[in-house]
Motif scaffolding. Structure first.
Motif, short mmCIF file in Angstrom:
data_model
loop_
_atom_site.label_atom_id
_atom_site.label_comp_id
_atom_site.label_asym_id
_atom_site.label_seq_id
_atom_site.Cartn_x
_atom_site.Cartn_y
_atom_site.Cartn_z
N GLU A 22 18.59 22.70 37.01
CA GLU A 22 17.46 22.17 37.77
C GLU A 22 16.62 23.29 38.37
OE1 GLU A 22 19.38 19.57 40.52
OE2 GLU A 22 19.39 17.86 39.13
N GLU A 23 17.27 24.36 38.83
CA GLU A 23 16.52 25.50 39.39
C GLU A 23 15.72 26.22 38.32
OE1 GLU A 23 19.50 27.84 41.31
OE2 GLU A 23 19.42 26.70 43.19
N ASN A 24 16.11 26.05 37.06
CA ASN A 24 15.39 26.65 35.93
C ASN A 24 14.36 25.68 35.36
OD1 ASN A 24 15.11 29.07 34.37
ND2 ASN A 24 16.07 28.04 32.63
N GLN A 25 13.91 24.73 36.18
CA GLN A 25 12.93 23.72 35.80
C GLN A 25 13.42 22.87 34.61
OE1 GLN A 25 8.75 24.85 35.67
NE2 GLN A 25 9.17 26.70 36.83
N SER A 26 14.72 22.60 34.58
CA SER A 26 15.33 21.78 33.52
C SER A 26 15.12 22.37 32.14
CB SER A 26 14.80 20.33 33.58
OG SER A 26 15.16 19.72 34.81
N VAL A 27 15.14 23.70 32.07
CA VAL A 27 15.10 24.43 30.80
C VAL A 27 16.45 25.10 30.60
CG1 VAL A 27 14.00 26.28 29.49
CG2 VAL A 27 12.61 24.82 30.97
N CYS A 28 17.05 24.91 29.42
CA CYS A 28 18.36 25.49 29.15
C CYS A 28 18.27 27.02 29.16
CB CYS A 28 18.88 25.00 27.80
SG CYS A 28 20.47 25.75 27.32
N PRO A 29 19.08 27.70 29.97
CA PRO A 29 19.03 29.17 30.02
C PRO A 29 19.60 29.83 28.77
CG PRO A 29 20.79 28.35 31.42
CD PRO A 29 20.05 27.15 30.92
N LYS A 30 20.27 29.04 27.93
CA LYS A 30 20.89 29.60 26.73
C LYS A 30 20.02 29.46 25.49
CE LYS A 30 25.56 28.73 28.51
NZ LYS A 30 25.85 30.15 28.82
N CYS A 31 19.46 28.26 25.27
CA CYS A 31 18.69 28.03 24.04
C CYS A 31 17.21 27.72 24.31
CB CYS A 31 19.31 26.89 23.23
SG CYS A 31 19.06 25.24 23.96
N ASP A 32 16.81 27.63 25.59
CA ASP A 32 15.43 27.36 25.98
C ASP A 32 14.99 25.93 25.70
OD1 ASP A 32 14.05 29.15 27.49
OD2 ASP A 32 12.68 29.78 25.92
N HIS A 33 15.92 25.03 25.47
CA HIS A 33 15.55 23.62 25.28
C HIS A 33 14.94 23.07 26.55
CE1 HIS A 33 15.78 19.46 23.86
NE2 HIS A 33 16.30 19.15 25.03
N GLU B 213 4.67 21.45 25.28
CA GLU B 213 5.88 22.21 25.59
C GLU B 213 6.66 22.45 24.31
OE1 GLU B 213 6.88 21.23 30.22
OE2 GLU B 213 7.90 19.99 28.72
N PRO B 214 7.43 23.54 24.24
CA PRO B 214 8.17 23.87 23.02
C PRO B 214 9.15 22.77 22.61
CG PRO B 214 8.14 25.73 24.52
CD PRO B 214 7.59 24.57 25.28
N GLY B 215 9.21 22.53 21.30
CA GLY B 215 10.21 21.62 20.75
C GLY B 215 10.00 20.16 21.03
N ALA B 216 8.86 19.78 21.59
CA ALA B 216 8.62 18.37 21.91
C ALA B 216 8.40 17.55 20.64
CB ALA B 216 7.40 18.24 22.82
N HIS C 265 5.53 27.67 27.19
CA HIS C 265 6.81 27.51 27.89
C HIS C 265 6.57 26.94 29.28
CE1 HIS C 265 10.69 28.51 29.69
NE2 HIS C 265 11.13 28.77 28.46
N ARG C 266 7.46 26.11 29.73
CA ARG C 266 7.31 25.47 31.04
C ARG C 266 7.16 26.48 32.17
NH1 ARG C 266 11.56 20.89 31.86
NH2 ARG C 266 10.22 19.96 30.25
N HIS C 267 7.85 27.60 32.06
CA HIS C 267 7.76 28.62 33.11
C HIS C 267 6.37 29.26 33.18
CE1 HIS C 267 12.40 29.32 32.90
NE2 HIS C 267 12.07 28.17 33.47
N ASP C 268 5.64 29.22 32.08
CA ASP C 268 4.31 29.83 32.03
C ASP C 268 3.18 28.83 32.22
OD1 ASP C 268 5.59 32.26 31.38
OD2 ASP C 268 5.58 31.75 29.24
#
Length: 284
Positions: free
Chosen positions: A40-51, A220-223, A262-265
């Motif tokens: 959740e702190e990573n805006q619901s983006v997987c820190p491993k695969c970026d999903h 967003e990526p992979g949508a 990317h959601r972070h950007d």
């Protein structure tokens, strides 16, 4: 009072404990187990695969707007269950369940605020609310948000996430497509930018109308972005579709999108676009 009730009432109350379901999140992309708080702190983006996981309006607004700069617009008042629809459940019961689960009044929530000091109106569709389906309340929320943007003379940004029209409202849900198209034309006539951010998934009548009528289209990526399902298309044309068909990246490669971000950007990109498209609208 029977003996079962007496025994149950005699058991001391035990506070709910944290379980695997409340501590961990299983990524739908790589199936890795991630601490829910970290996810959740990573805006619901997987820190491993970026999903990119699905997020609702409150989370989206918090990540997008300047701190404490936004106000949620009043939800529209529309007639509920105009067709008295019932399948395995009453439509009114489905609405009540969705409201209880999400805490929202319907599938689209709008807010007016600032991004880097630039005034903007943002609408977010919540897929958790009956699949983000487009009914009368969504159509009215879209029109209200457009009017708010025109009144404030600021850009309008929408985050789409929907399975399409709401079947329980029949033709009344389909009528929202031309209504929203007219509202989009009002923005153009007012000389205001209309930016669409497509998120996972956007499909059906939403994809066929206001989701692809923007001045700028971001995804967003992979949508998953489609009008209808892959299986239906393959059965209709009797051909195997290419790998990655109906994804953000595929649509970008074939000229349907302007960018995949990317959601972070995303906040930074939207801030830049607002500055380019409506520089005179920056708040004092």
């Amino acid at each position: 009072m029977n003996w079962v009730t007496r025994v149950r009432n005699a058991i001391p109350f035990i506070a709910k404990r944290e379980t695997a379901e409340t501590l961990w999140h299983k990524c739908k992309g790589c199936e890795a187990m991630i601490f829910l708080k970290e996810f959740e702190e990573n805006q619901s983006v997987c820190p491993k695969c970026d999903h990119h996981g699905r997020i609702g309006p409150a989370t989206r607004f918090a990540a997008l707007f300047d701190d404490d700069s936004y106000n949620v617009l009043p939800p529209p008042v529309v007639g509920e269950d105009p067709l008295k629809f019932k399948d395995t459940k009453k439509y009114t019961d489905r609405i009540k369940a969705a409201r209880l689960a999400t805490g929202e009044t319907d599938a689209m929530i709008s807010a007016k605020g600032e991004i880097d000091g630039q005034t903007v109106v943002v609408s977010v569709q919540d897929f958790a609310f009956m699949g983000g389906s487009m009914g009368m309340a969504v159509g009215e929320a879209f029109v209200d948000a457009v009017k708010a943007a025109i009144k404030a003379k600021c850009p309008f940004i929408i985050f789409t996430a929907s399975g399409g029209a709401r079947m329980q409202e029949g033709i009344l849900s389909l009528m929202q497509m031309p209504r929203m198209t007219v509202a989009r034309s009002m923005l153009r006539d007012a000389g205001l930018p209309y930016i669409v951010v497509l998120t996972d998934p956007t499909s059906g009548g939403v994809m066929a109308s206001y989701a692809l009528l923007g001045d700028i289209h971001i995804a967003e990526p992979g949508a998953t972005l489609a009008f209808t399902g892959r299986r239906v298309i393959e059965q209709t044309i009797r051909e195997k579709l290419p790998e990655g068909f109906q994804t953000s990246e595929y649509l970008l490669d074939h000229g349907m999108l302007d960018m995949v971000t990317h959601r972070h950007d995303l906040r930074g990109v939207l801030s830049q676009l607002i500055g380019y498209l409506a520089p005179e609208k920056k708040a004092a």
